[in-house]
Design a protein around this motif. Sequence first.
Motif, mmCIF file in Angstrom:
data_model
loop_
_atom_site.group_PDB
_atom_site.id
_atom_site.type_symbol
_atom_site.label_atom_id
_atom_site.label_comp_id
_atom_site.label_asym_id
_atom_site.label_seq_id
_atom_site.Cartn_x
_atom_site.Cartn_y
_atom_site.Cartn_z
ATOM 1 N N UNK A 129 0.801 -1.213 0.000
ATOM 2 C CA UNK A 129 0.000 0.000 0.000
ATOM 3 C C UNK A 129 0.838 1.268 0.000
ATOM 4 N N UNK A 130 0.196 2.383 0.386
ATOM 5 C CA UNK A 130 0.878 3.680 0.371
ATOM 6 C C UNK A 130 2.088 3.711 1.293
ATOM 7 N N UNK A 131 2.038 2.952 2.402
ATOM 8 C CA UNK A 131 3.175 2.927 3.328
ATOM 9 C C UNK A 131 4.426 2.386 2.644
ATOM 10 N N UNK A 132 4.254 1.351 1.823
ATOM 11 C CA UNK A 132 5.394 0.783 1.101
ATOM 12 C C UNK A 132 5.931 1.770 0.078
ATOM 13 N N UNK A 133 5.035 2.555 -0.551
ATOM 14 C CA UNK A 133 5.486 3.579 -1.493
ATOM 15 C C UNK A 133 6.325 4.621 -0.769
ATOM 16 N N UNK A 134 5.919 5.004 0.444
ATOM 17 C CA UNK A 134 6.684 5.981 1.222
ATOM 18 C C UNK A 134 8.062 5.430 1.574
ATOM 19 N N UNK A 135 8.127 4.149 1.957
ATOM 20 C CA UNK A 135 9.426 3.525 2.246
ATOM 21 C C UNK A 135 10.300 3.526 0.991
ATOM 22 N N UNK A 136 9.697 3.173 -0.133
ATOM 23 C CA UNK A 136 10.460 3.150 -1.376
ATOM 24 C C UNK A 136 10.950 4.535 -1.765
ATOM 25 N N UNK A 137 10.163 5.555 -1.449
ATOM 26 C CA UNK A 137 10.586 6.918 -1.757
ATOM 27 C C UNK A 137 11.873 7.262 -1.018
ATOM 28 N N UNK A 138 11.946 6.902 0.269
ATOM 29 C CA UNK A 138 13.168 7.142 1.034
ATOM 30 C C UNK A 138 14.329 6.359 0.425
ATOM 31 N N UNK A 139 14.066 5.096 0.075
ATOM 32 C CA UNK A 139 15.101 4.272 -0.553
ATOM 33 C C UNK A 139 15.576 4.891 -1.861
ATOM 34 N N UNK A 140 14.630 5.409 -2.650
ATOM 35 C CA UNK A 140 14.997 5.954 -3.964
ATOM 36 C C UNK A 140 15.838 7.213 -3.837
ATOM 37 N N UNK A 141 15.650 7.994 -2.755
ATOM 38 C CA UNK A 141 16.507 9.160 -2.548
ATOM 39 C C UNK A 141 17.958 8.713 -2.347
ATOM 40 N N UNK A 142 18.150 7.665 -1.552
ATOM 41 C CA UNK A 142 19.505 7.152 -1.320
ATOM 42 C C UNK A 142 20.101 6.582 -2.608
ATOM 43 N N UNK A 143 19.284 5.788 -3.324
ATOM 44 C CA UNK A 143 19.772 5.192 -4.568
ATOM 45 C C UNK A 143 20.095 6.265 -5.599
ATOM 46 N N UNK A 144 19.268 7.310 -5.649
ATOM 47 C CA UNK A 144 19.489 8.373 -6.626
ATOM 48 C C UNK A 144 20.765 9.157 -6.322
ATOM 49 N N UNK A 145 21.096 9.281 -5.046
ATOM 50 C CA UNK A 145 22.337 9.962 -4.682
ATOM 51 C C UNK A 145 23.544 9.229 -5.283
ATOM 52 N N UNK A 146 23.568 7.913 -5.109
ATOM 53 C CA UNK A 146 24.662 7.108 -5.677
ATOM 54 C C UNK A 146 24.620 7.171 -7.205
ATOM 55 N N UNK A 147 23.444 6.997 -7.748
ATOM 56 C CA UNK A 147 23.275 6.998 -9.202
ATOM 57 C C UNK A 147 23.746 8.323 -9.808
ATOM 58 N N UNK A 148 23.408 9.426 -9.149
ATOM 59 C CA UNK A 148 23.771 10.743 -9.670
ATOM 60 C C UNK A 148 25.278 10.920 -9.745
ATOM 61 N N UNK A 149 25.970 10.527 -8.689
ATOM 62 C CA UNK A 149 27.421 10.693 -8.665
ATOM 63 C C UNK A 149 28.082 9.815 -9.720
ATOM 64 N N UNK A 150 27.595 8.583 -9.865
ATOM 65 C CA UNK A 150 28.165 7.702 -10.875
ATOM 66 C C UNK A 150 27.847 8.203 -12.284
ATOM 67 N N UNK A 151 26.675 8.808 -12.455
ATOM 68 C CA UNK A 151 26.356 9.406 -13.746
ATOM 69 C C UNK A 151 27.235 10.628 -13.995
ATOM 70 N N UNK A 152 27.566 11.354 -12.920
ATOM 71 C CA UNK A 152 28.489 12.476 -13.053
ATOM 72 C C UNK A 152 29.850 12.014 -13.544
ATOM 73 N N UNK A 153 30.329 10.882 -13.009
ATOM 74 C CA UNK A 153 31.591 10.307 -13.479
ATOM 75 C C UNK A 153 31.483 9.940 -14.958
ATOM 76 N N UNK A 154 30.381 9.284 -15.333
ATOM 77 C CA UNK A 154 30.192 8.885 -16.725
ATOM 78 C C UNK A 154 30.106 10.096 -17.651
ATOM 79 N N UNK A 155 29.365 11.125 -17.219
ATOM 80 C CA UNK A 155 29.263 12.341 -18.034
ATOM 81 C C UNK A 155 30.609 13.047 -18.162
ATOM 82 N N UNK A 156 31.434 12.954 -17.113
ATOM 83 C CA UNK A 156 32.740 13.602 -17.142
ATOM 84 C C UNK A 156 33.708 12.952 -18.111
#
Length: 440
Positions: free
Chosen positions: A258-285
């Motif tokens: 339900x919505x509670x699991x979506x909220x948990x996933x949202x927190x998880x996705x912020x952490x995953x996006x942080x890693x993803x962004x930096x690695x994409x920065x390396x790739x873009x560089x």
Amino acid sequence: MTEKDIANQFSRYVIPSMMSMVLVGMYMIVDGYFLCRAMGDDGLTAINLAWPMVALMTAIGTGIGTGGSIIMTIRGSGGDEEGALRAKSSTLVLLLGISVLLIPVYYFLVGDALSLLGARGKIHEYGYNYMLVITFGAVFQVMGAGLVPVIKNIGMPVYSMVMMVVGMVINIALDAYFMLGLGLGLEGIAWATCIAQAVVAAMGIGPVLKSKLGPKWYLLERKTTAELIKIGMSPFGLTMAPAIVIVFTNYQCLRYGGNAAVAVYTVMSYAAYFIYSIMQGLADGVQPLISHCTGAKDHKGLGGVLRKGLALGLALGGSFMAVFYLARYQFPIVYGVSHDVAIQCMPAMVAVAVSAPFVVVARLMSACFYAMDDGRNASILVYADPFIFTPFFLVTLPMVMGVKGIWFAYPATQVALTALALVLKSMGGGVQRTYMPNPL
């Protein structure tokens, strides 16, 4: 390039690019913090369900901007200055034209799209108000995302970083003012995003227009446009893939928790996006350097750039693994969630930690393929994530592990992508087989 040249150019392009994406990742965390404080779980759920539509705008801009930039760099390094100018002009015209076209398309479809993405009741209302503002700022979203790689590839990597820094600072400041000061909620986030992207677009358009564009630059050149779209499909996919993954994952979260699991996933996705962004920065560089070496047929320089990129990426991936595992409880608490929700987030945070080193390889190898104008392998690796591996693991793992299977579908996908990258590399030919080092 000599080893000294490689080191100098690597620092010149990669460090600003990675610093820019560090700020992007930090912005996402701060943005989520303000949102949770102002609107709680409903706000997190609404923005997560609406986010794929915002990501589509950004992905279109990134795909066009990066595709055009790669053509500019390869042609310019090979001595085709006129061809490089045509690529620059076509990039600018496409960015502007498509961004304007998106406004009526989004305006008429956004409500139905939110319903298809799972938004209901109050969540749908929040998401619709958010997306309505974003829709009228589509030009800024697309132009801001697309001009950053163009600026980087015309020899201004530090200025491209400054553009992103300014945009992030404005966005964070306006988030706080609109949400916490004026109480505008998700609409406040949307206004902050549009204003910040408008500033980024304004900063980017000046240097591009001042640089040489060639005669009749406002007319699209058919061959260049076709090549731009072909190459741009890979960076488009790299940017869009996380949003497509969000769609599939949200569906499974609603089904299993339900919505509670979506909220948990949202927190998880912020952490995953942080890693993803930096690695994409390396790739873009490394992308401009790889494209330059490819155009100049500098095979030794190409190998040196790739080895440096892989070494730095794997070192960062190991560090992220340790940090996010140790902060698996503290990170969710930052968002103001309850103790019970933070406990539910812990397995999701472990999944993020496990995935970190594999994200490095998947992102960097994708960038290597499209920077070398290997659109086929780049597209295979990019689109296997959201359309093959992620759906497969999201369907199968929850059958065995329940809601925890949703979280561990993410690292399973990254492992599969790394294996696929190695297979594609071994099957490559010519420069790719000889000069692209094995990542593991």
